[in-house]
Scaffold this motif. Structure first.
Motif, PDB file in Angstrom:
ATOM      1  N   GLY A  14       0.802  -1.208   0.000  1.00  0.00           N
ATOM      2  CA  GLY A  14       0.000   0.000   0.000  1.00  0.00           C
ATOM      3  C   GLY A  14       0.839   1.265   0.000  1.00  0.00           C
ATOM      4  N   LYS A  15       2.079   1.143   0.403  1.00  0.00           N
ATOM      5  CA  LYS A  15       2.979   2.305   0.428  1.00  0.00           C
ATOM      6  C   LYS A  15       3.897   2.241  -0.780  1.00  0.00           C
ATOM      7  CE  LYS A  15       3.146   3.008   5.376  1.00  0.00           C
ATOM      8  NZ  LYS A  15       3.008   4.401   5.670  1.00  0.00           N
ATOM      9  N   LYS A  16       3.902   3.304  -1.557  1.00  0.00           N
ATOM     10  CA  LYS A  16       4.713   3.365  -2.781  1.00  0.00           C
ATOM     11  C   LYS A  16       6.190   3.137  -2.479  1.00  0.00           C
ATOM     12  CE  LYS A  16       5.360   4.360  -7.141  1.00  0.00           C
ATOM     13  NZ  LYS A  16       4.981   3.447  -8.180  1.00  0.00           N
ATOM     14  N   GLU A  17       6.671   3.685  -1.345  1.00  0.00           N
ATOM     15  CA  GLU A  17       8.079   3.534  -0.988  1.00  0.00           C
ATOM     16  C   GLU A  17       8.453   2.058  -0.866  1.00  0.00           C
ATOM     17  OE1 GLU A  17       5.829   5.160   0.847  1.00  0.00           O
ATOM     18  OE2 GLU A  17       6.418   7.269   0.893  1.00  0.00           O
ATOM     19  N   LEU A  18       7.570   1.285  -0.238  1.00  0.00           N
ATOM     20  CA  LEU A  18       7.836  -0.145  -0.087  1.00  0.00           C
ATOM     21  C   LEU A  18       7.751  -0.862  -1.428  1.00  0.00           C
ATOM     22  CD1 LEU A  18       6.048  -1.093   3.256  1.00  0.00           C
ATOM     23  CD2 LEU A  18       8.492  -1.146   2.775  1.00  0.00           C
ATOM     24  N   ASP A  19       6.806  -0.483  -2.277  1.00  0.00           N
ATOM     25  CA  ASP A  19       6.697  -1.083  -3.609  1.00  0.00           C
ATOM     26  C   ASP A  19       8.018  -0.943  -4.362  1.00  0.00           C
ATOM     27  OD1 ASP A  19       4.078  -1.940  -3.468  1.00  0.00           O
ATOM     28  OD2 ASP A  19       3.262  -0.243  -4.583  1.00  0.00           O
ATOM     29  N   VAL A  20       8.535   0.257  -4.397  1.00  0.00           N
ATOM     30  CA  VAL A  20       9.777   0.532  -5.134  1.00  0.00           C
ATOM     31  C   VAL A  20      10.938  -0.228  -4.511  1.00  0.00           C
ATOM     32  CG1 VAL A  20      11.428   2.351  -5.730  1.00  0.00           C
ATOM     33  CG2 VAL A  20       8.977   2.767  -5.970  1.00  0.00           C
ATOM     34  N   LEU A  21      11.064  -0.152  -3.214  1.00  0.00           N
ATOM     35  CA  LEU A  21      12.164  -0.800  -2.504  1.00  0.00           C
ATOM     36  C   LEU A  21      12.137  -2.320  -2.680  1.00  0.00           C
ATOM     37  CD1 LEU A  21      14.530  -0.475  -0.483  1.00  0.00           C
ATOM     38  CD2 LEU A  21      12.848  -0.730   1.320  1.00  0.00           C
ATOM     39  N   LEU A  22      10.974  -2.916  -2.504  1.00  0.00           N
ATOM     40  CA  LEU A  22      10.870  -4.367  -2.623  1.00  0.00           C
ATOM     41  C   LEU A  22      11.076  -4.838  -4.058  1.00  0.00           C
ATOM     42  CD1 LEU A  22       7.904  -4.902  -0.167  1.00  0.00           C
ATOM     43  CD2 LEU A  22      10.256  -5.679   0.165  1.00  0.00           C
ATOM     44  N   ALA A  23      10.586  -4.097  -5.040  1.00  0.00           N
ATOM     45  CA  ALA A  23      10.806  -4.462  -6.443  1.00  0.00           C
ATOM     46  C   ALA A  23      12.293  -4.412  -6.769  1.00  0.00           C
ATOM     47  CB  ALA A  23      10.018  -3.536  -7.361  1.00  0.00           C
ATOM     48  N   ARG A  24      12.963  -3.366  -6.312  1.00  0.00           N
ATOM     49  CA  ARG A  24      14.409  -3.236  -6.525  1.00  0.00           C
ATOM     50  C   ARG A  24      15.158  -4.396  -5.861  1.00  0.00           C
ATOM     51  NH1 ARG A  24      15.942   2.561  -4.789  1.00  0.00           N
ATOM     52  NH2 ARG A  24      14.509   3.172  -6.407  1.00  0.00           N
ATOM     53  N   LEU A  57      13.886   0.437   7.999  1.00  0.00           N
ATOM     54  CA  LEU A  57      14.576   1.676   8.366  1.00  0.00           C
ATOM     55  C   LEU A  57      15.355   1.567   9.671  1.00  0.00           C
ATOM     56  CD1 LEU A  57      11.807   4.245   7.385  1.00  0.00           C
ATOM     57  CD2 LEU A  57      13.853   3.586   6.084  1.00  0.00           C
ATOM     58  N   GLY A  58      15.314   0.411  10.306  1.00  0.00           N
ATOM     59  CA  GLY A  58      16.069   0.201  11.539  1.00  0.00           C
ATOM     60  C   GLY A  58      15.421   0.770  12.779  1.00  0.00           C
ATOM     61  N   ARG A  59      14.164   1.154  12.678  1.00  0.00           N
ATOM     62  CA  ARG A  59      13.461   1.696  13.842  1.00  0.00           C
ATOM     63  C   ARG A  59      12.912   0.591  14.735  1.00  0.00           C
ATOM     64  NH1 ARG A  59      10.419   6.234  10.304  1.00  0.00           N
ATOM     65  NH2 ARG A  59       9.296   4.382   9.644  1.00  0.00           N
ATOM     66  N   ALA A  60      12.887  -0.628  14.222  1.00  0.00           N
ATOM     67  CA  ALA A  60      12.457  -1.804  14.987  1.00  0.00           C
ATOM     68  C   ALA A  60      13.461  -2.918  14.694  1.00  0.00           C
ATOM     69  CB  ALA A  60      11.048  -2.221  14.584  1.00  0.00           C
ATOM     70  N   PRO A  61      13.770  -3.728  15.689  1.00  0.00           N
ATOM     71  CA  PRO A  61      14.774  -4.775  15.484  1.00  0.00           C
ATOM     72  C   PRO A  61      14.227  -5.965  14.686  1.00  0.00           C
ATOM     73  CG  PRO A  61      13.863  -4.938  17.685  1.00  0.00           C
ATOM     74  CD  PRO A  61      13.262  -3.700  17.062  1.00  0.00           C
ATOM     75  N   ALA A  62      15.134  -6.643  14.019  1.00  0.00           N
ATOM     76  CA  ALA A  62      14.779  -7.889  13.339  1.00  0.00           C
ATOM     77  C   ALA A  62      14.543  -8.960  14.389  1.00  0.00           C
ATOM     78  CB  ALA A  62      15.907  -8.306  12.408  1.00  0.00           C
ATOM     79  N   ARG A  76      20.007  -1.597   1.711  1.00  0.00           N
ATOM     80  CA  ARG A  76      20.992  -1.162   0.717  1.00  0.00           C
ATOM     81  C   ARG A  76      20.350  -0.879  -0.641  1.00  0.00           C
ATOM     82  NH1 ARG A  76      24.218  -5.203   3.330  1.00  0.00           N
ATOM     83  NH2 ARG A  76      23.773  -6.694   1.647  1.00  0.00           N
ATOM     84  N   CYS A  77      19.134  -1.287  -0.829  1.00  0.00           N
ATOM     85  CA  CYS A  77      18.411  -1.039  -2.091  1.00  0.00           C
ATOM     86  C   CYS A  77      17.731   0.320  -2.106  1.00  0.00           C
ATOM     87  CB  CYS A  77      17.375  -2.134  -2.336  1.00  0.00           C
ATOM     88  SG  CYS A  77      18.098  -3.729  -2.725  1.00  0.00           S
ATOM     89  N   ALA A  78      17.715   0.977  -0.986  1.00  0.00           N
ATOM     90  CA  ALA A  78      17.022   2.266  -0.871  1.00  0.00           C
ATOM     91  C   ALA A  78      17.735   3.349  -1.655  1.00  0.00           C
ATOM     92  CB  ALA A  78      16.906   2.677   0.585  1.00  0.00           C
TER      93      ALA A  78
END
Length: 78
Positions: A14-24, A57-62, A76-78
């Motif tokens: 739903g977020k364009k930023e995630l669409d672009v990042l995940l596609a890349r 974005l590192g605001r929450a841990p893995a 690194r794809c950002a």
């Protein structure tokens, strides 16, 4: 494990930023993901957009080492 086409479909968010990042990310790294990292990506894609973005974005841990490896490559794809 999801097929490549299903995984690409789940990366549409739903977020364009995630669409672009995940596609890349998929274009660069899909073929080189280890099975555990691919499973971690599937778990990450099950998160809500805001939760996923916070982790990228590192605001929450893995939650585990495989997720951390995927998130490092995603950032690194950002």
């Amino acid at each position: 494990m999801l097929s490549d086409s299903t995984l690409r479909w789940r990366c549409r968010r739903g977020k364009k930023e995630l669409d672009v990042l995940l596609a890349r990310f998929l274009d660069r790294h899909l073929t080189s993901l280890e099975p555990a990292q691919r499973a971690a990506l599937e778990r990450l894609l099950a998160l809500e957009d805001d939760e996923l973005l916070d982790q990228v974005l590192g605001r929450a841990p893995a939650v585990d080492a495989d997720s951390a490896a995927v998130l490092a490559r995603l950032s690194r794809c950002a």
